[in-house]
Design an enzyme around this catalytic site. Structure first.
Site, PDB file in Angstrom:
ATOM      1  CG  ASP A  11      -1.941  -1.060   1.209  1.00 56.71           C
ATOM      2  OD1 ASP A  11      -2.351  -1.570   0.210  1.00 56.71           O
ATOM      3  OD2 ASP A  11      -2.576  -1.417   2.380  1.00 56.71           O
ATOM      4  CG  ASP A 130     -11.911  -2.515  -1.352  1.00 57.29           C
ATOM      5  OD1 ASP A 130     -10.987  -3.643  -1.403  1.00 57.29           O
ATOM      6  OD2 ASP A 130     -11.783  -1.235  -1.457  1.00 57.29           O
TER       7      ASP A 130
END
Length: 257
Positions: A11, A130
């Site tokens: 990330d 997600d």
């Protein structure tokens, strides 16, 4: 049988690798290029980079680091974050990425999946999903803008339906980010993976929850996923990728050594 893939996930925020728990409270892990190099040397099959602020900020990933990563690693890598057009995707691929992944922009404009697949080929196009399990409704819901705690919101899509929709539109691979499991390290959500696997005919990558070597084996053996993505356990050196592959091989799972 194709070898199962091990995929570290990095990330990226403001040019550095960070990691949160359940998509919140991110801490800085380190610089992008040395980490990418380390994982490639340890035996990762592929890397995924998420610019976690790009979509919620309404900007495209700052691409300068993509070219630097391409120079130091010889394994495929995928870049995600704020890709809203074929031009955005082309720029990332020109810098040396092998795939692009879209998530929030695909929810805002599902036609984008088709446009990218038509232009670059389905093998280049990954859709990240997600997914959050809502205990009250007993349903798996797709969430949007998860890189920003203040803007995260549920969409009208249930996970299973969206998985089918993105395939119709040309997704060549799906990464299922199981939000309830993210960073908690108590295993992948096998039940959810099986539900998605039933309707997923493209490569499926499990993401969220890896905490031990057994968790990877479980995802491959019990949910037949094609790859497993993890961050915390690799960043914090809880698991070495080379050792993980030896372990999986002993469990009878096909991996590239």
């Amino acid at each position: 049988m194709l070898a199962k893939r091990i995929i570290p996930c990095l990330d990226v925020r403001d040019g550095q690798v960070v990691k949160g728990v359940q998509f919140r409270n991110h801490e800085i892990i380190g610089d992008i290029v040395p980490l990418a190099k380390r994982y490639a040397e340890e035996g990762a099959d592929e890397l995924v980079f998420y610019d976690i602020t790009a979509s919620s900020d309404g900007r495209v990933v700052d691409k300068s680091w993509v070219a630097r990563v391409a120079e130091v690693i010889d394994i495929p890598f995928c870049v995600a974050g704020g890709i809203k057009s074929a031009e955005d995707a082309a720029r990332i691929l020109e810098f040396g990425a092998d795939k692009v992944s879209i998530n929030s922009p695909a929810l805002a404009n599902p036609q984008l999946i088709t446009d990218l697949a038509d232009k670059f080929g389905v093998q280049c196009i990954v859709v990240g999903i997600d997914s959050y399990y809502d205990k009250e409704t007993g349903k798996y819901q797709v969430y949007q803008f998860t890189g920003d705690e203040e803007r995260t919101k549920a969409t009208q899509w249930e996970t299973r339906d969206w998985v089918q929709e993105v395939q119709k539109r040309g997704a060549g691979e799906i990464v299922l980010n199981m939000m309830n499991q993210d960073g908690v390290r108590n295993g992948y959500d096998i039940e959810q993976l099986n539900m998605v696997r039933e309707v997923c005919n493209v490569p499926l990558i499990a993401s969220g929850g890896a905490g031990a070597m057994e968790h990877f084996a479980e995802a491959y053996q019990k949910a037949n996923v094609d790859g497993a993505l993890a961050a915390s356990v690799f960043h914090k050196q809880v698991i070495n990728i080379g050792e993980l592959k030896q372990y999986l091989k002993q469990q009878g799972i096909e991996v590239r050594l």
